[in-house]
Design a protein around this motif. Structure first.
Motif, PDB file in Angstrom:
ATOM      1  N   GLY A   1      44.421  21.299  37.892  1.00  0.00           N
ATOM      2  CA  GLY A   1      43.568  21.961  37.516  1.00  0.00           C
ATOM      3  C   GLY A   1      42.686  22.652  38.608  1.00  0.00           C
ATOM      4  N   ASP A   2      42.466  21.823  39.636  1.00  0.00           N
ATOM      5  CA  ASP A   2      41.860  22.317  40.909  1.00  0.00           C
ATOM      6  C   ASP A   2      42.565  23.379  41.571  1.00  0.00           C
ATOM      7  OD1 ASP A   2      39.759  20.637  40.567  1.00  0.00           O
ATOM      8  OD2 ASP A   2      40.804  19.220  42.105  1.00  0.00           O
ATOM      9  N   GLU A   3      44.059  23.315  41.639  1.00  0.00           N
ATOM     10  CA  GLU A   3      44.801  24.407  42.225  1.00  0.00           C
ATOM     11  C   GLU A   3      44.804  25.697  41.172  1.00  0.00           C
ATOM     12  OE1 GLU A   3      49.029  23.217  43.363  1.00  0.00           O
ATOM     13  OE2 GLU A   3      48.077  20.961  43.332  1.00  0.00           O
ATOM     14  N   VAL A   4      44.932  25.526  40.037  1.00  0.00           N
ATOM     15  CA  VAL A   4      44.555  26.624  39.327  1.00  0.00           C
ATOM     16  C   VAL A   4      43.564  27.472  39.276  1.00  0.00           C
ATOM     17  CG1 VAL A   4      44.748  27.597  36.796  1.00  0.00           C
ATOM     18  CG2 VAL A   4      46.362  25.954  37.464  1.00  0.00           C
ATOM     19  N   ALA A   5      42.280  26.606  39.297  1.00  0.00           N
ATOM     20  CA  ALA A   5      40.835  27.352  39.488  1.00  0.00           C
ATOM     21  C   ALA A   5      40.907  27.933  40.996  1.00  0.00           C
ATOM     22  CB  ALA A   5      40.046  26.301  39.398  1.00  0.00           C
ATOM     23  N   ALA A   6      41.739  27.364  42.063  1.00  0.00           N
ATOM     24  CA  ALA A   6      41.465  27.895  43.238  1.00  0.00           C
ATOM     25  C   ALA A   6      42.471  29.365  43.198  1.00  0.00           C
ATOM     26  CB  ALA A   6      41.990  26.969  44.516  1.00  0.00           C
ATOM     27  N   LEU A   7      43.509  29.161  42.833  1.00  0.00           N
ATOM     28  CA  LEU A   7      44.078  30.590  42.689  1.00  0.00           C
ATOM     29  C   LEU A   7      43.563  31.466  41.920  1.00  0.00           C
ATOM     30  CD1 LEU A   7      47.711  28.681  42.494  1.00  0.00           C
ATOM     31  CD2 LEU A   7      46.922  29.989  44.169  1.00  0.00           C
ATOM     32  N   ALA A   8      42.711  31.143  40.793  1.00  0.00           N
ATOM     33  CA  ALA A   8      42.083  32.165  39.979  1.00  0.00           C
ATOM     34  C   ALA A   8      40.975  32.865  40.745  1.00  0.00           C
ATOM     35  CB  ALA A   8      41.646  31.384  38.817  1.00  0.00           C
ATOM     36  N   ALA A   9      40.352  32.288  41.772  1.00  0.00           N
ATOM     37  CA  ALA A   9      39.191  32.786  42.258  1.00  0.00           C
ATOM     38  C   ALA A   9      39.596  34.312  43.002  1.00  0.00           C
ATOM     39  CB  ALA A   9      38.654  32.131  43.404  1.00  0.00           C
ATOM     40  N   PRO A  10      40.545  34.602  43.762  1.00  0.00           N
ATOM     41  CA  PRO A  10      41.036  36.063  44.070  1.00  0.00           C
ATOM     42  C   PRO A  10      41.026  37.029  42.894  1.00  0.00           C
ATOM     43  CG  PRO A  10      42.442  34.519  45.244  1.00  0.00           C
ATOM     44  CD  PRO A  10      41.556  33.802  44.162  1.00  0.00           C
ATOM     45  N   LEU A  11      41.697  36.514  41.818  1.00  0.00           N
ATOM     46  CA  LEU A  11      42.209  37.083  40.643  1.00  0.00           C
ATOM     47  C   LEU A  11      40.801  37.655  40.000  1.00  0.00           C
ATOM     48  CD1 LEU A  11      43.828  38.413  38.307  1.00  0.00           C
ATOM     49  CD2 LEU A  11      43.568  36.137  37.094  1.00  0.00           C
ATOM     50  N   ILE A  12      39.804  36.645  39.977  1.00  0.00           N
ATOM     51  CA  ILE A  12      38.597  37.154  39.203  1.00  0.00           C
ATOM     52  C   ILE A  12      37.742  38.125  40.154  1.00  0.00           C
ATOM     53  CG2 ILE A  12      36.322  36.428  38.712  1.00  0.00           C
ATOM     54  CD1 ILE A  12      37.806  33.739  37.718  1.00  0.00           C
ATOM     55  N   ASP A  13      37.646  37.841  41.535  1.00  0.00           N
ATOM     56  CA  ASP A  13      37.281  38.882  42.267  1.00  0.00           C
ATOM     57  C   ASP A  13      37.712  40.383  42.333  1.00  0.00           C
ATOM     58  OD1 ASP A  13      35.348  37.033  43.256  1.00  0.00           O
ATOM     59  OD2 ASP A  13      36.716  36.521  45.137  1.00  0.00           O
ATOM     60  N   ALA A  14      39.109  40.469  42.166  1.00  0.00           N
ATOM     61  CA  ALA A  14      39.778  41.802  41.885  1.00  0.00           C
ATOM     62  C   ALA A  14      39.567  42.062  40.694  1.00  0.00           C
ATOM     63  CB  ALA A  14      41.252  41.719  42.280  1.00  0.00           C
ATOM     64  N   THR A  15      39.540  41.497  39.432  1.00  0.00           N
ATOM     65  CA  THR A  15      39.275  42.002  38.198  1.00  0.00           C
ATOM     66  C   THR A  15      37.852  42.373  37.937  1.00  0.00           C
ATOM     67  OG1 THR A  15      40.968  40.294  37.209  1.00  0.00           O
ATOM     68  CG2 THR A  15      39.417  41.200  35.901  1.00  0.00           C
ATOM     69  N   ARG A  16      36.982  41.803  38.557  1.00  0.00           N
ATOM     70  CA  ARG A  16      35.513  42.280  38.421  1.00  0.00           C
ATOM     71  C   ARG A  16      35.388  43.688  39.021  1.00  0.00           C
ATOM     72  NH1 ARG A  16      32.432  36.959  39.878  1.00  0.00           N
ATOM     73  NH2 ARG A  16      32.738  35.738  37.848  1.00  0.00           N
ATOM     74  N   LYS A  17      36.193  44.366  39.932  1.00  0.00           N
ATOM     75  CA  LYS A  17      36.277  45.509  40.266  1.00  0.00           C
ATOM     76  C   LYS A  17      37.054  46.601  39.665  1.00  0.00           C
ATOM     77  CE  LYS A  17      35.791  43.440  45.082  1.00  0.00           C
ATOM     78  NZ  LYS A  17      36.409  42.979  46.276  1.00  0.00           N
TER      79      LYS A  17
END
Length: 98
Positions: free
Chosen positions: A15-31
């Motif tokens: 779960g920690d790895e998935v959450a860490a990999l999701a951070a850049p996705l969320i940043d890009a998606t919000r834009k």
């Protein structure tokens, strides 16, 4: 508005790895054009499950998101990390399960 609720259950202790990999996705998606919000939550009782809650202006904006390179890269990175995935697209009149 169109809402997305995506449940990603990682393999045990990933779960920690998935959450860490999701951070850049969320940043890009919000834009992205048409993204109103994109947030990530973790289940308290099941920390290996992450839940994306997204709001989009339209289904067309969501479809454009599905074609974005940052989403495709995230999906490829998740291939060996996830045990289950459920994605619901919520409209005022129905719920579509992808």
């Amino acid at each position: 508005m169109v809402y997305v609720i995506a449940y990603l259950k990682a393999h045990a202790d990933k779960g920690d790895e998935v959450a860490a990999l999701a951070a850049p996705l969320i940043d890009a998606t919000r834009k992205e054009e048409g993204c109103v919000s994109d947030d990530l939550y973790r289940k308290v009782a099941g920390p290996d499950t992450v839940v994306f809650v997204e709001t989009w202006k339209s289904r067309a904006a969501l479809d454009a998101h599905f074609a974005e390179p940052h989403l495709k890269a995230f999906q490829a990175a998740m291939a060996d990390h996830l045990a289950e995935v459920r994605v619901e697209v919520v409209y005022p009149e129905k719920i579509e399960v992808l």
